[in-house]
Enzyme design. Structure first.
Site, short mmCIF file in Angstrom:
data_model
loop_
_atom_site.label_atom_id
_atom_site.label_comp_id
_atom_site.label_asym_id
_atom_site.label_seq_id
_atom_site.Cartn_x
_atom_site.Cartn_y
_atom_site.Cartn_z
CE LYS A 175 -2.63 3.43 1.72
NZ LYS A 175 -2.11 4.75 2.14
CD GLU A 249 12.30 4.10 9.70
OE1 GLU A 249 12.22 4.89 10.67
OE2 GLU A 249 12.41 4.47 8.54
CB CYS A 283 12.26 8.92 10.00
SG CYS A 283 13.16 7.73 8.99
CD GLU A 380 9.66 12.57 12.64
OE1 GLU A 380 10.60 12.02 12.07
OE2 GLU A 380 8.57 12.01 12.88
#
Length: 477
Positions: A175, A249, A283, A380
């Site tokens: 996906k 992750e 990330c 973040e």
């Protein structure tokens, strides 16, 4: 609208309720419209993968490796098209798009080699302490795996998952992100070109509802997800309901530690690469700068000057160092953090604003002497935003670096290699660079600690993530 789903070796029109509208972020304009998958189509994809599993995992490793080598070849053959598509749908500068493509090619090539090696050691003898028994273990394909990938490195992240899964003998339902679904479709095109057996690789597109339906499907044997922590928590919850293995992750808020013995100009180069590559949408962005107080003022002055020379713009029209943010939602999020910084009274050395472009551009930004309780220091942002703090001792630097809910990566810049190695051992992260850009090699592992996720990708660990171990013990008497 062209068919956007690839299920059981056939292209299909999406039958879901949601329509996707991927954009050119340099212009803020829609470039395609795709219909998302329905729940029934997700079920068809999982069923097709289940039916294909037996024959696929029965192939030799060399046979599967041949397909993976061919994937690498076909990616290279499509280089020009894929570079243009990444620049248009992701906003990546050409040199970044090229690095991503090379990474994807290297990943398929590497796992082709590991697949071929599986034939040499199908059973590994296990020494036993008790006499009269003999044992061996086998590494077997986990089964049908669901893969959910993000929009920041679509071609790369999908390669990191598809290649080891197929090498291990698993079948796949992928996906892609609704933001960048066009790039991922190349894998279906290649599967069709190569005559990959139907059902081995299936691709379903859609928004978050499609990802949720896939992660909750009872027909999966494993799920691998790369993306945000809030979504990762939902994925983990879905997997827990089925006691299903999961690789996550997730996010990061990574430190870069700069000591007084460094080369300042070289340090500036590495700092910029650590938070401006892909417009900071990584990330692994080393967005927390910890700099020794003896060089802080000088380093930050050079850094500010270098950032103000960066060329930011449309990668399709000019040679640029940094492109736009990939989607409007991320653009708005970064602008919100600029507003938070103003509310917190942070010292902005450069940037902190949107750029006067038609698309979703922001300026590379540095905030100095950011307190540890600032939202910009702890959260973040996923944009080209750097927060700086000073330290006086190695112990202080280490404590500040490890004081985070995340633990993905870190960078250490110092001429004292013994100190750098000492810090690398003490940093609570999954990957450390010493005096380097963020060079990621397929042979090394990728993944983090704390809130940055579960499990590892790349290297032999990436292959093992799609395998289960079976031990066979027999009595010799």
């Amino acid at each position: 609208m062209n068919p956007a789903l690839y299920i059981n070796g056939q292209w299909q029109d999406g039958q879901g309720d949601e329509q996707l509208s991927p954009c050119d972020p340099s212009l803020g304009q829609v470039i395609a419209r795709l219909q998302g998958a329905s729940a029934q189509q997700i079920d068809l994809a999982v069923t097709a993968a289940r039916q294909a599993l037996g024959p696929w995992r029965s192939l030799s490793g060399s046979q599967r490796g041949h397909y993976l080598h061919s994937f690498a070849h076909e990616l290279e053959r499509r280089r020009s098209t894929l570079l243009e598509l990444q620049m248009r749908n992701n906003g990546k500068p050409r040199h970044e798009a090229s690095v991503d493509l090379d990474d994807a090619i290297a990943t398929f090539t590497y796992y082709a080699g590991l697949a071929q090696q599986l034939d040499a050691t199908p059973n590994r003898e296990v020494p036993l302490s008790a006499p009269g028994f003999q044992a061996h273990c086998r590494a077997e394909a986990l089964g049908v795996v669901g893969l959910i990938v993000p929009w920041n490195f679509p071609l790369v992240t999908s390669a990191w998952k598809i290649a080891p899964a197929l090498a291990a003998g698993c079948t796949v339902v992928l996906k892609p992100s609704e933001v960048t679904p066009l790039i991922e479709q190349v894998y279906a095109e290649i599967a069709e070109t190569l005559g990959l057996p139907p059902g081995v690789l299936n691709i379903v597109v859609g928004a978050s509802t499609v990802g949720a339906a896939l992660s909750a499907h009872p027909g999966l044997d494993k799920l691998s997800f790369t993306g945000s922590n809030p979504v990762g928590q939902k994925v983990m919850h879905s997997c827990a309901e089925h006691c299903r293995p999961v690789t996550l992750e997730l996010g990061g808020k990574s430190p870069i530690l700069v000591f007084e013995d460094c080369d300042l100009d070289q340090a500036v180069e590495w700092i910029i690469a650590g938070f401006c590559w892909n417009a900071g949408q990584m990330c692994s962005a080393t967005s927390r700068l910890l700099v020794h107080e003896a060089i802080a003022d000088s380093l930050l002055q050079r850094l500010t000057q270098a950032l103000e020379r960066l060329r930011v713009g449309n990668p399709q029209h000019q040679e640029v160092d940094m492109g736009p943010l990939t989607c409007e939602a991320q653009y708005r999020k970064v602008l919100d953090y600029f507003a938070i910084a103003r509310d917190e009274g942070l010292v902005c050395l450069t940037g902190g604003e949107a750029l006067a472009e038609p698309g979703w551009f922001v300026s590379p930004t540095v905030y100095d002497q950011v307190p540890g309780d600032s939202r910009l220091w702890r959260e973040e942002i996923f944009g080209p935003v750097l927060c700086a703090r000073r330290f006086s001792t190695e112990a202080e630097a280490l404590a500040l670096a490890n004081d985070s809910a995340f633990g993905l990566v870190a960078t250490v810049i110092s001429a004292d290699l013994a100190r750098a190695e000492r810090l690398a051992a003490a940093l609570e992260v999954g990957h450390v660079w010493i005096n380097s850009i963020q060079a990621v090699f397929v042979e090394t592992s990728w993944g983090g600690t704390k809130g940055s996720g579960i499990g590892r990708e790349l290297g032999p660990w990436g292959l093992a993530a799609y395998q289960s171990l079976k031990h066979v013990t027999r009595c010799l008497g």
